[in-house]
Design a protein around this motif. Structure first.
Motif, PDB file in Angstrom:
ATOM      1  N   LYS A   1     -14.831  12.497  -0.800  1.00 28.94           N
ATOM      2  CA  LYS A   1     -15.386  11.631   0.234  1.00 28.94           C
ATOM      3  C   LYS A   1     -16.900  11.749   0.321  1.00 28.94           C
ATOM      4  CE  LYS A   1     -11.420  11.422   3.325  1.00 28.94           C
ATOM      5  NZ  LYS A   1     -10.925  11.800   4.638  1.00 28.94           N
ATOM      6  N   LYS A   2     -17.439  12.937   0.159  1.00 22.41           N
ATOM      7  CA  LYS A   2     -18.871  13.145   0.313  1.00 22.41           C
ATOM      8  C   LYS A   2     -19.679  12.575  -0.842  1.00 22.41           C
ATOM      9  CE  LYS A   2     -18.504  17.403   2.957  1.00 22.41           C
ATOM     10  NZ  LYS A   2     -18.692  18.848   2.916  1.00 22.41           N
ATOM     11  N   THR A   3     -19.134  12.621  -2.053  1.00 15.83           N
ATOM     12  CA  THR A   3     -19.926  12.273  -3.222  1.00 15.83           C
ATOM     13  C   THR A   3     -19.806  10.825  -3.654  1.00 15.83           C
ATOM     14  OG1 THR A   3     -18.148  12.943  -4.691  1.00 15.83           O
ATOM     15  CG2 THR A   3     -19.798  14.610  -4.135  1.00 15.83           C
ATOM     16  N   ALA A   4     -18.870  10.063  -3.123  1.00 14.30           N
ATOM     17  CA  ALA A   4     -18.670   8.703  -3.597  1.00 14.30           C
ATOM     18  C   ALA A   4     -18.574   7.731  -2.430  1.00 14.30           C
ATOM     19  CB  ALA A   4     -17.393   8.649  -4.425  1.00 14.30           C
ATOM     20  N   ALA A   5     -18.956   6.480  -2.722  1.00 13.98           N
ATOM     21  CA  ALA A   5     -18.806   5.428  -1.733  1.00 13.98           C
ATOM     22  C   ALA A   5     -17.321   5.135  -1.569  1.00 13.98           C
ATOM     23  CB  ALA A   5     -19.543   4.178  -2.203  1.00 13.98           C
ATOM     24  N   PRO A   6     -16.907   4.660  -0.405  1.00 16.17           N
ATOM     25  CA  PRO A   6     -15.484   4.390  -0.210  1.00 16.17           C
ATOM     26  C   PRO A   6     -14.983   3.329  -1.184  1.00 16.17           C
ATOM     27  CG  PRO A   6     -16.759   3.797   1.744  1.00 16.17           C
ATOM     28  CD  PRO A   6     -17.707   4.362   0.755  1.00 16.17           C
ATOM     29  N   TYR A   7     -13.803   3.546  -1.701  1.00 14.87           N
ATOM     30  CA  TYR A   7     -13.197   2.617  -2.650  1.00 14.87           C
ATOM     31  C   TYR A   7     -12.540   1.490  -1.884  1.00 14.87           C
ATOM     32  CZ  TYR A   7      -9.860   0.757  -5.982  1.00 14.87           C
ATOM     33  OH  TYR A   7      -9.127  -0.077  -6.776  1.00 14.87           O
TER      34      TYR A   7
ATOM     35  N   ALA B   1      -7.612   5.105  -0.564  1.00 12.56           N
ATOM     36  CA  ALA B   1      -7.713   3.750  -0.024  1.00 12.56           C
ATOM     37  C   ALA B   1      -6.347   3.189   0.358  1.00 12.56           C
ATOM     38  CB  ALA B   1      -8.379   2.841  -1.052  1.00 12.56           C
ATOM     39  N   PHE B   2      -5.273   3.783  -0.152  1.00  7.51           N
ATOM     40  CA  PHE B   2      -3.928   3.301   0.143  1.00  7.51           C
ATOM     41  C   PHE B   2      -3.200   4.203   1.122  1.00  7.51           C
ATOM     42  CE2 PHE B   2      -5.099   1.557  -3.920  1.00  7.51           C
ATOM     43  CZ  PHE B   2      -4.891   0.213  -3.685  1.00  7.51           C
ATOM     44  N   GLY B   3      -3.935   5.090   1.757  1.00  3.27           N
ATOM     45  CA  GLY B   3      -3.366   5.909   2.812  1.00  3.27           C
ATOM     46  C   GLY B   3      -2.732   7.202   2.352  1.00  3.27           C
TER      47      GLY B   3
ATOM     48  N   PRO C   1       0.803  -1.236   0.000  1.00  2.29           N
ATOM     49  CA  PRO C   1       0.000   0.000   0.000  1.00  2.29           C
ATOM     50  C   PRO C   1       0.832   1.280   0.000  1.00  2.29           C
ATOM     51  CG  PRO C   1      -0.903  -1.564   1.568  1.00  2.29           C
ATOM     52  CD  PRO C   1       0.379  -2.150   1.074  1.00  2.29           C
ATOM     53  N   GLN C   2       1.991   1.276   0.666  1.00  5.37           N
ATOM     54  CA  GLN C   2       2.816   2.480   0.689  1.00  5.37           C
ATOM     55  C   GLN C   2       3.362   2.788  -0.707  1.00  5.37           C
ATOM     56  OE1 GLN C   2       3.462  -0.116   2.865  1.00  5.37           O
ATOM     57  NE2 GLN C   2       2.490   0.763   4.668  1.00  5.37           N
ATOM     58  N   THR C   3       3.768   1.754  -1.431  1.00  2.03           N
ATOM     59  CA  THR C   3       4.281   1.940  -2.786  1.00  2.03           C
ATOM     60  C   THR C   3       3.187   2.471  -3.698  1.00  2.03           C
ATOM     61  OG1 THR C   3       5.803   0.099  -2.447  1.00  2.03           O
ATOM     62  CG2 THR C   3       5.422   0.788  -4.717  1.00  2.03           C
ATOM     63  N   LEU C   4       1.995   1.896  -3.581  1.00  6.48           N
ATOM     64  CA  LEU C   4       0.874   2.359  -4.400  1.00  6.48           C
ATOM     65  C   LEU C   4       0.522   3.804  -4.067  1.00  6.48           C
ATOM     66  CD1 LEU C   4      -1.280  -0.867  -4.417  1.00  6.48           C
ATOM     67  CD2 LEU C   4      -0.222   0.202  -6.394  1.00  6.48           C
ATOM     68  N   ALA C   5       0.575   4.155  -2.789  1.00  6.73           N
ATOM     69  CA  ALA C   5       0.290   5.543  -2.391  1.00  6.73           C
ATOM     70  C   ALA C   5       1.319   6.494  -2.998  1.00  6.73           C
ATOM     71  CB  ALA C   5       0.277   5.662  -0.866  1.00  6.73           C
ATOM     72  N   LYS C   6       2.589   6.081  -3.026  1.00 11.94           N
ATOM     73  CA  LYS C   6       3.635   6.919  -3.635  1.00 11.94           C
ATOM     74  C   LYS C   6       3.395   7.080  -5.130  1.00 11.94           C
ATOM     75  CE  LYS C   6       7.262   5.855  -0.327  1.00 11.94           C
ATOM     76  NZ  LYS C   6       8.544   5.175  -0.114  1.00 11.94           N
ATOM     77  N   HIS C   7       3.004   5.983  -5.781  1.00 14.21           N
ATOM     78  CA  HIS C   7       2.713   6.062  -7.217  1.00 14.21           C
ATOM     79  C   HIS C   7       1.551   7.027  -7.485  1.00 14.21           C
ATOM     80  CE1 HIS C   7       5.585   3.132  -8.446  1.00 14.21           C
ATOM     81  NE2 HIS C   7       4.963   2.087  -7.933  1.00 14.21           N
TER      82      HIS C   7
END
Length: 136
Positions: free
Chosen positions: A57-63, A39-41, A4-10
């Protein structure tokens, strides 16, 4: 395997590199990228300034992310889009942009798209009215 940290960096890198949409500043594609990144922090502070995390956050369901390999493939596809890889790989022949029935159509369309963000409300309305009247 991507963590998840790598994906967040990407995703953070994508958000920093993605071009601003001058034509539709109220609907930037970066909102979609940021939505996936949350979703990846990815912290809202590191997201692009043009997007508002609270709106996402308000307009969409959580991914809910699925398989990390699939998510990494999605990130790679976004980087390929950013680099215009597909545009360069699948070049259009020049005739496709100059149809015989109206050869200047796409040139005028691009000029209009480039002018659109700089127009005032009044000039946009006048142009809209001009398009509704047949001038022949």
């Amino acid at each position: 395997m991507a963590n998840p940290q790598t994906l967040a960096k990407h995703y953070a890198r994508l958000l920093s590199l993605w071009p601003k949409d001058a034509l539709r500043p109220n609907l930037p594609f970066t909102k979609t990228i940021e939505y996936r990144a949350l979703a990846f922090g990815l912290k809202p502070e590191t997201a692009a300034e043009s997007t508002k995390t609270t709106d996402v956050k308000k307009t969409a369901a959580p991914y809910k992310p699925g398989d990390a390999r699939v998510e990494l493939a999605n990130v790679n596809a976004l980087f390929l889009l950013l680099e215009d890889k597909f545009k360069r790989k699948h070049l259009l022949p020049p005739e496709a942009l100059k149809p015989t029935s109206n050869p200047g159509h796409y040139d005028r369309l691009m000029e209009e798209i480039e002018r659109a963000p700089k127009k005032s409300w009044w000039s946009a309305k006048v142009d809209e009215w001009k398009m509704k009247i047949r001038w022949k």
